[in-house]
Design a protein around this motif. Sequence first.
Motif, mmCIF file in Angstrom:
data_model
loop_
_atom_site.group_PDB
_atom_site.id
_atom_site.type_symbol
_atom_site.label_atom_id
_atom_site.label_comp_id
_atom_site.label_asym_id
_atom_site.label_seq_id
_atom_site.Cartn_x
_atom_site.Cartn_y
_atom_site.Cartn_z
ATOM 1 N N UNK A 91 0.856 -1.180 0.000
ATOM 2 C CA UNK A 91 0.000 0.000 0.000
ATOM 3 C C UNK A 91 0.894 1.232 0.000
ATOM 4 N N UNK A 92 0.532 2.168 -0.845
ATOM 5 C CA UNK A 92 1.293 3.411 -0.957
ATOM 6 C C UNK A 92 0.435 4.550 -0.417
ATOM 7 N N UNK A 93 0.977 5.294 0.533
ATOM 8 C CA UNK A 93 0.284 6.428 1.143
ATOM 9 C C UNK A 93 0.957 7.716 0.686
ATOM 10 N N UNK A 94 0.130 8.700 0.342
ATOM 11 C CA UNK A 94 0.666 10.009 -0.015
ATOM 12 C C UNK A 94 1.066 10.158 -1.461
ATOM 13 N N UNK A 95 0.578 9.283 -2.331
ATOM 14 C CA UNK A 95 0.952 9.335 -3.744
ATOM 15 C C UNK A 95 -0.279 9.518 -4.608
ATOM 16 N N UNK A 96 -0.061 9.916 -5.842
ATOM 17 C CA UNK A 96 -1.118 10.035 -6.844
ATOM 18 C C UNK A 96 -0.807 9.076 -7.987
ATOM 19 N N UNK A 97 -1.814 8.762 -8.806
ATOM 20 C CA UNK A 97 -1.525 7.938 -9.985
ATOM 21 C C UNK A 97 -0.449 8.538 -10.879
ATOM 22 N N UNK A 98 -0.448 9.851 -11.007
ATOM 23 C CA UNK A 98 0.572 10.490 -11.847
ATOM 24 C C UNK A 98 1.962 10.285 -11.276
ATOM 25 N N UNK A 99 2.082 10.382 -9.941
ATOM 26 C CA UNK A 99 3.386 10.188 -9.319
ATOM 27 C C UNK A 99 3.864 8.745 -9.480
ATOM 28 N N UNK A 100 2.946 7.799 -9.373
ATOM 29 C CA UNK A 100 3.307 6.395 -9.556
ATOM 30 C C UNK A 100 3.780 6.142 -10.987
ATOM 31 N N UNK A 101 3.045 6.683 -11.956
ATOM 32 C CA UNK A 101 3.443 6.510 -13.351
ATOM 33 C C UNK A 101 4.789 7.151 -13.621
ATOM 34 N N UNK A 102 5.031 8.317 -13.024
ATOM 35 C CA UNK A 102 6.306 8.999 -13.223
ATOM 36 C C UNK A 102 7.465 8.192 -12.652
ATOM 37 N N UNK A 103 7.183 7.379 -11.616
ATOM 38 C CA UNK A 103 8.222 6.540 -11.007
ATOM 39 C C UNK A 103 8.408 5.223 -11.752
ATOM 40 N N UNK A 104 7.678 5.021 -12.835
ATOM 41 C CA UNK A 104 7.845 3.827 -13.652
ATOM 42 C C UNK A 104 6.877 2.707 -13.371
ATOM 43 N N UNK A 105 5.909 2.932 -12.482
ATOM 44 C CA UNK A 105 4.917 1.911 -12.174
ATOM 45 C C UNK A 105 3.880 1.849 -13.299
ATOM 46 N N UNK A 106 3.395 0.634 -13.576
ATOM 47 C CA UNK A 106 2.428 0.442 -14.653
ATOM 48 C C UNK A 106 1.038 0.212 -14.068
ATOM 49 N N UNK A 162 -9.892 0.474 -8.911
ATOM 50 C CA UNK A 162 -9.160 1.429 -8.095
ATOM 51 C C UNK A 162 -7.686 1.353 -8.483
ATOM 52 N N UNK A 163 -6.888 2.363 -8.103
ATOM 53 C CA UNK A 163 -5.512 2.443 -8.613
ATOM 54 C C UNK A 163 -4.580 1.367 -8.043
ATOM 55 N N UNK A 164 -4.192 0.436 -8.888
ATOM 56 C CA UNK A 164 -3.198 -0.585 -8.564
ATOM 57 C C UNK A 164 -2.131 -0.525 -9.637
ATOM 58 N N UNK A 165 -0.879 -0.691 -9.210
ATOM 59 C CA UNK A 165 0.245 -0.539 -10.126
ATOM 60 C C UNK A 165 1.222 -1.693 -9.950
ATOM 61 N N UNK A 189 1.290 -2.713 -6.174
ATOM 62 C CA UNK A 189 1.275 -1.581 -5.256
ATOM 63 C C UNK A 189 -0.061 -0.863 -5.445
ATOM 64 N N UNK A 190 -0.839 -0.782 -4.378
ATOM 65 C CA UNK A 190 -2.146 -0.122 -4.449
ATOM 66 C C UNK A 190 -2.092 1.185 -3.665
ATOM 67 N N UNK A 191 -2.709 2.218 -4.199
ATOM 68 C CA UNK A 191 -2.830 3.454 -3.440
ATOM 69 C C UNK A 191 -3.781 3.232 -2.273
ATOM 70 N N UNK A 192 -3.441 3.802 -1.125
ATOM 71 C CA UNK A 192 -4.339 3.725 0.031
ATOM 72 C C UNK A 192 -5.703 4.257 -0.370
#
Length: 365
Positions: A30-45, A51-54, A63-66
């Motif tokens: 679980x990722x806290x404090x992130x957005x889908x854009x931030x996850x994509x920018x870090x290379x997550x698909x 709901x947002x899972x990467x 990795x799922x957003x909280x």
Amino acid sequence: MRVYTVGGWVRDTLLARAGRAITPGDRDWVVVGATPAAMAAAGFRPVGKDFPVFLHPATQEEYALARTERKTAPGYKGFVFHADPEVTLEQDLVRRDLTVNAMALDEAGTLIDPHGGERDLAARVLRHVSPAFTEDPVRILRVARFAAQFPDFTVAPETGELMRAMVAAGEADALVPERVMQELSRGLMQARPSRMLAVLAACGALARLAPDLPEAALPATAAALDRAADAALPLPSRLALLLAAAPTPDSAQALAERLRAPAEAIALTRLLAELRGALGTEREPEARVRLFERADLFRRPERFEDLLRAWEVLAQADAAPWRRAAAAARSVDAGQVAAQAASPAAIPQAVHAARVAAVAAQGAR
């Protein structure tokens, strides 16, 4: 951005540390404090639909957003999910099903356990996290599956009451067959499948999901499923043992089809329901060959072996005589017999007669 390991991996890691023979499976994050854009920018698909899972770019772990969730309609799909950087880990954990699944480890390995999961692990109790448990009927199936996976755990009385209330309210009726089959299959492959049946029966869910299964047949079926687990039978055989407890071959097959069992399990269910009596009584070579033909032994010998293994644990019998007879019948060279037949129309009976003779000769030895 803060990252936590959550769920079953944490549970199983704690059990392993306590000396239990268990290997944690795939890790969920679980990722806290992130957005889908931030996850994509870090290379997550991104892979999540609801709901947002990467997927991690290197490990491919999820990795799922909280997130939080809100019930909007009956059934297990009637939820609206909300994920944004303001959602806390504690808010994410409180939506989970059981306390033992609502723990997390931070990046330093520190346990975060707001709902007493570690305590319930030590006490061997399956307990719901919050009243929100009642909003998702899949949780009934999951509790039953965990009871089969951890047979020394008990269901907390208050959790059992919630499950009974959910069934009475019709929540179990909203479960689609594919999801029921998915959870049943997982439970059947655990150490003690009988525990899954016991939990489902106790809350009334089994009677709603599989009304074709007579209550009087459940103790023998449960015991057979545990023997199947001890014998490491494959899933189709275990499903057949469960579904063939229906009163007739037709009702067993209908139940298997209604629950969307895999095709191999449907076929095996029908065969076990239809032939289990004959497997215990037929001794004459002619009758045995006719049973082989009905079971499609000569085209599907591997399925016949699955049938025998299922029957052995159901009847607590030795199928070695059937295996010897099957080997004798299969030793007949059908092509050679066909070449010697008087006419094409005579071939089936000639092959049948040759197989009967081979089985009779084997039995005489």
